[in-house]
Design a protein around this motif. Structure first.
Motif, PDB file in Angstrom:
ATOM      1  N   ILE A 263      66.853 -26.104 -14.620  1.00  0.00           N
ATOM      2  CA  ILE A 263      66.696 -27.120 -14.019  1.00  0.00           C
ATOM      3  C   ILE A 263      67.189 -27.497 -12.319  1.00  0.00           C
ATOM      4  O   ILE A 263      66.657 -27.773 -11.469  1.00  0.00           O
ATOM      5  N   TYR A 264      68.658 -26.411 -12.302  1.00  0.00           N
ATOM      6  CA  TYR A 264      69.213 -26.226 -11.082  1.00  0.00           C
ATOM      7  C   TYR A 264      68.593 -26.171  -9.811  1.00  0.00           C
ATOM      8  O   TYR A 264      68.507 -26.521  -8.857  1.00  0.00           O
ATOM      9  N   LEU A 265      68.436 -25.152 -10.616  1.00  0.00           N
ATOM     10  CA  LEU A 265      67.052 -24.195  -9.387  1.00  0.00           C
ATOM     11  C   LEU A 265      65.863 -24.624  -9.564  1.00  0.00           C
ATOM     12  O   LEU A 265      65.885 -23.778  -7.803  1.00  0.00           O
TER      13      LEU A 265
ATOM     14  N   LEU B 225      74.875 -32.317  -5.736  1.00  0.00           N
ATOM     15  CA  LEU B 225      74.872 -32.222  -4.399  1.00  0.00           C
ATOM     16  C   LEU B 225      74.175 -31.273  -3.906  1.00  0.00           C
ATOM     17  O   LEU B 225      73.699 -31.074  -2.523  1.00  0.00           O
ATOM     18  N   HIS B 226      73.930 -30.905  -4.397  1.00  0.00           N
ATOM     19  CA  HIS B 226      72.962 -29.565  -3.802  1.00  0.00           C
ATOM     20  C   HIS B 226      71.430 -29.771  -3.554  1.00  0.00           C
ATOM     21  O   HIS B 226      70.935 -28.883  -3.108  1.00  0.00           O
ATOM     22  N   CYS B 227      71.122 -30.233  -3.991  1.00  0.00           N
ATOM     23  CA  CYS B 227      69.498 -31.121  -4.448  1.00  0.00           C
ATOM     24  C   CYS B 227      68.632 -32.783  -3.475  1.00  0.00           C
ATOM     25  O   CYS B 227      68.713 -33.646  -4.533  1.00  0.00           O
ATOM     26  N   SER B 228      68.948 -32.110  -2.706  1.00  0.00           N
ATOM     27  CA  SER B 228      68.395 -33.268  -2.142  1.00  0.00           C
ATOM     28  C   SER B 228      67.056 -33.579  -2.270  1.00  0.00           C
ATOM     29  O   SER B 228      66.945 -35.202  -1.878  1.00  0.00           O
ATOM     30  N   CYS B 229      66.491 -33.528  -3.491  1.00  0.00           N
ATOM     31  CA  CYS B 229      64.992 -34.006  -3.823  1.00  0.00           C
ATOM     32  C   CYS B 229      65.251 -35.176  -4.995  1.00  0.00           C
ATOM     33  O   CYS B 229      64.807 -35.637  -4.474  1.00  0.00           O
TER      34      CYS B 229
END
Length: 209
Positions: A160-162, A189-193
């Motif tokens: 899910i993260y990737l 915090l690395h997932c701006s979407c």
């Protein structure tokens, strides 16, 4: 933390949009996930063609799809004349859809399959064409009980993260907080979407002060 998949009890074939395939490839576990899901899966020729580009071949999206075709998990289907009428209406109307979304909806509507679409405009049109039934999300595939059993909790969270970070996967607004708990605030915090991304940044800023 897990949450229910709207595809968990779905027995009909699934029709995947282009962005769904991109998300599944980006998550690196896409082949295992789709092989675990018990439903038959089809992709319109139009969607396959959208991945048959220099970029799609270079980044592996084209190979990902055709690897699953070679294994017999995904079938690539041509639109019938009736389906093409729906496709033409969706691509020329207002608001117009892109070709992949329109083909996915057309095939699903005429064959009573379940479409899997993430983009807002495509989902809205799918609901209209499917008599009020909502399409599935990529997240529903990732959280399918069969996929969870195949991957386990740690790999599922990584998938899910990737999909969020690399594929910029869209998810339902109401599942935003649960997804953050699942993957952890630092990775979120690395997932701006993510639908609540600005709130995450504010929370992180407050905690750092």
């Amino acid at each position: 933390m897990t949450f229910s998949s709207s595809l968990a009890d779905e027995s009909r074939p699934l029709v995947l949009d282009t962005s769904v395939l991109i998300n599944l490839h980006a998550c690196t576990f896409g082949q295992r996930i789709l092989m675990a899901v018990p439903n038959a899966i089809v992709v319109p020729e139009v969607v396959a063609d959208e991945l048959d580009t220099e970029t799609g071949r270079r980044n592996g999206d084209h190979g990902f799809l055709h690897g699953l075709v070679a294994q017999g998990k995904i079938g690539i289907v041509a639109m019938t004349d009736d389906e093409y009428e729906i496709f033409a209406a969706l691509t020329s109307g207002t608001p117009s859809l892109d070709d992949g979304e329109a083909a996915t909806i057309a095939v699903a509507a005429r064959r009573d399959f379940r479409p899997v679409i993430d983009e807002r405009k495509g989902r809205a049109q799918a609901i209209v064409r499917m008599g009020g039934e909502e399409p599935g999300w990529t997240l529903d595939l990732l959280q399918h009980p069969a996929a969870r059993r195949s991957l386990g909790d740690a790999d599922m969270a990584e998938a899910i993260y990737l999909a969020l970070r690399e594929g910029r996967m869209r998810i339902p607004q109401e599942h935003g907080d649960a997804v953050v708990v699942l993957i952890g605030i630092e990775r979120a915090l690395h997932c701006s979407c993510l639908p609540n991304y600005k709130g995450l940044l504010k929370r992180k800023s407050c905690c750092s002060e």
